[in-house]
Scaffold this active site. Structure first.
Site, PDB file in Angstrom:
ATOM      1  N   LYS A  51       3.493 -11.078   4.056  1.00  7.03           N
ATOM      2  CA  LYS A  51       3.016 -10.171   5.108  1.00  7.03           C
ATOM      3  C   LYS A  51       1.630  -9.627   4.760  1.00  7.03           C
ATOM      4  O   LYS A  51       1.199  -9.724   3.594  1.00  7.03           O
ATOM      5  CB  LYS A  51       4.004  -9.023   5.278  1.00  7.03           C
ATOM      6  CG  LYS A  51       4.046  -8.072   4.099  1.00  7.03           C
ATOM      7  CD  LYS A  51       5.140  -7.013   4.267  1.00  7.03           C
ATOM      8  CE  LYS A  51       5.162  -6.078   3.078  1.00  7.03           C
ATOM      9  NZ  LYS A  51       6.516  -5.657   2.716  1.00  7.03           N
ATOM     10  N   TYR A 283     -24.375  10.689  -6.837  1.00  9.50           N
ATOM     11  CA  TYR A 283     -24.291  11.892  -6.002  1.00  9.50           C
ATOM     12  C   TYR A 283     -23.678  13.066  -6.759  1.00  9.50           C
ATOM     13  O   TYR A 283     -22.655  12.908  -7.428  1.00  9.50           O
ATOM     14  CB  TYR A 283     -23.415  11.620  -4.776  1.00  9.50           C
ATOM     15  CG  TYR A 283     -24.055  10.696  -3.767  1.00  9.50           C
ATOM     16  CD1 TYR A 283     -25.214  11.056  -3.083  1.00  9.50           C
ATOM     17  CD2 TYR A 283     -23.484   9.453  -3.487  1.00  9.50           C
ATOM     18  CE1 TYR A 283     -25.792  10.202  -2.155  1.00  9.50           C
ATOM     19  CE2 TYR A 283     -24.050   8.596  -2.557  1.00  9.50           C
ATOM     20  CZ  TYR A 283     -25.213   8.973  -1.899  1.00  9.50           C
ATOM     21  OH  TYR A 283     -25.774   8.133  -0.985  1.00  9.50           O
TER      22      TYR A 283
HETATM   23  C1  LIG Z   1       7.317  -6.077   1.600  1.00  8.56           C
HETATM   24  C2  LIG Z   1       8.755  -6.365   1.669  1.00  8.56           C
HETATM   25  C3  LIG Z   1       9.406  -7.103   0.668  1.00  8.56           C
HETATM   26  C4  LIG Z   1       8.727  -7.526  -0.619  1.00  8.56           C
HETATM   27  O1  LIG Z   1       8.656  -6.445  -1.507  1.00  8.56           O
HETATM   28  P1  LIG Z   1       8.035  -6.599  -2.981  1.00  8.56           P
HETATM   29  O2  LIG Z   1       8.276  -5.288  -3.612  1.00  8.56           O
HETATM   30  O3  LIG Z   1       6.580  -6.887  -2.789  1.00  8.56           O
HETATM   31  O4  LIG Z   1       8.714  -7.714  -3.649  1.00  8.56           O
HETATM   32  C5  LIG Z   1      10.721  -7.451   0.867  1.00  8.56           C
HETATM   33  N1  LIG Z   1      11.383  -7.071   1.984  1.00  8.56           N
HETATM   34  C6  LIG Z   1      10.808  -6.331   2.953  1.00  8.56           C
HETATM   35  C7  LIG Z   1      11.601  -5.914   4.142  1.00  8.56           C
HETATM   36  C8  LIG Z   1       9.487  -5.930   2.817  1.00  8.56           C
HETATM   37  O5  LIG Z   1       8.909  -5.193   3.779  1.00  8.56           O
END
Ligand SMILES: *Cc1c(COP(=O)(O)O)cnc(C)c1O
Length: 390
Positions: A51, A283
């Site tokens: 994702k 800055y």
């Molecule tokens: C992002 C996500 C994962 C993966 O999680 P990690 O901690 O990166 O392994 C698994 N399941 C769902 C529903 C997620 O949103």
């Protein structure tokens, strides 16, 4: 269902990335190696989580490499991400973790055979209403304690009844998400979630013997998956080479060294100067030189995802030598102390993440300086800078 426009949304900030002076290097061999390690070490079938543009690593090249290495399933975020994978020849089973957020998402999911997460009766009804004569596969999402999305165990009877009345909607997968699998103090919550999910899985299997189950993220896969066997694990972070259990006593022997970092980030050294004793820099002159200091100005700042919160905290890697940030991080520039590597030259690559030598900068370290987590470091640095694949 909101009625946001139906135009395909861009999923990479390409314009910003092309203008960035900094660069991201993605090592796909390391990604493949992590995938193979996790398969072998856990004995589970993996559904790599890619994702958010593969956590900033680039969804298409990552999916192509993992598919070539044998992955049969992928978990994407939006349905649009799955559409992009289909356009790029990915024929694997694609699950959308965010599910259908618009009517256009539903049509895309149906046309491109994407399996959306569905966690409410409203979502089920919306999909059913647009399915026509299609048989639509869905992933049932259950809330077992994260309290974000999903059906609860108490809705099971109603859910099974609904599904029986709507044979066009076919449950392919049952999933839930662990809230605290990477926390020392989270073992009780995790065990409770596993217990609840087990009941859900057993009840569903009585009606749908072929339904697949999926519960474990990276931390769950490495620390808890022996407690209840599921069909598909959903690791994200570990695939990108960051140890999800770092700093916890849940750590599995070997995990640290077995996972290889996939992302490195560099920026060019723009100018060198000698900062005289008593002079301030950047800055607000928040840093005053206690002695004469050799300084390098590097072309990276918060516009490139190098947070202003790193002011006076982070280190950069030049030729394997750690160089502390001096004063405030600017929009596109930062100053570092190069007293330990005064031979560094204008134009050379300075490493924000990774780098040469015995002490590459890890995502865990960078995110700790930042007050964040490796996930955010990857997403930000990977999405606003141009990527290169090695
Ligand atoms: C992002 C996500 C994962 C993966 O999680 P990690 O901690 O990166 O392994 C698994 N399941 C769902 C529903 C997620 O949103």
């Amino acid at each position: 269902m909101n009625s946001r426009n139906n135009e395909p949304r861009s999923i990479s900030a390409l314009d910003t990335a092309l203008q960035s002076p900094a660069g991201v290097i993605i090592n796909l061999d390391a990604l493949e190696s992590n995938y193979r390690y996790l398969c072998k070490h856990t004995g589970m079938t993996l559904m790599p989580v890619i994702k958010a543009d593969a956590y900033g690593h680039g969804i298409v090249p990552c999916a192509q490499r993992l598919a070539a290495a044998g992955a049969g399933w992928f978990a994407v975020g939006t349905v649009a991400e799955a559409g992009l994978l289909r356009e790029n020849g990915i024929g694997q089973r694609l699950v959308s973790l965010l599910g259908c957020l618009t009517a256009a998402d539903i049509d895309l999911a149906i046309n491109r055979k994407v399996i959306p997460f569905v966690g409410s009766f409203e979502q089920l009804a919306a999909i059913s209403a647009r399915s026509g004569n299609n048989q639509v596969k869905v992933a049932l999402k259950f809330n077992t304690g994260m309290n974000r999305l999903g059906f609860s165990l108490s809705e099971m009877g109603e859910l099974i009844q609904w599904l029986a009345q709507h044979p066009g909607v076919e449950p392919e997968l049952a999933a839930s998400h662990l809230a605290s699998a990477d926390e020392n103090g989270g073992i009780e919550q995790t065990d409770n979630q596993i217990k609840t999910f087990k009941i859900i899985a057993e009840e569903l299997r009585r009606n749908y013997p072929l339904i697949k189950t999926s519960l474990y993220n990276s931390a769950g896969l490495l620390a808890h998956a022996h407690k209840f066997k599921t069909d598909l694990a959903r690791p994200g972070l570990a695939l990108y080479g960051s140890n999800p259990l770092a700093g916890t006593d849940l750590n599995q022997p070997g995990t640290d060294t077995a996972l290889k970092p996939v992302m490195q980030v560099w920026a060019p050294l723009v100018q060198k100067r000698l900062l005289r004793k008593g002079e301030g820099i950047s800055y607000g002159a928040t840093f005053i030189a206690p002695d004469d200091i050799h300084v390098a100005i590097v072309a990276v700042g918060y516009a490139q995802g190098f947070s202003r919160g790193l002011s006076g905290k982070a280190e950069l890697n030049i030729r394997g030598v750690r160089c502390p940030v001096l004063g405030r991080v600017c929009m596109q520039l930062v100053a570092v102390n190069i007293n330990d590597v005064p031979e560094a030259a204008e134009g050379e690559r300075v490493w924000i993440l990774g780098g040469p030598g015995a002490r590459p900068i890890s995502a865990a370290e960078l995110s700790a300086w930042w007050g964040s987590i490796p996930y955010e470091v990857f997403c930000l640095l990977g999405s606003v800078n141009a990527r290169e694949y090695s």
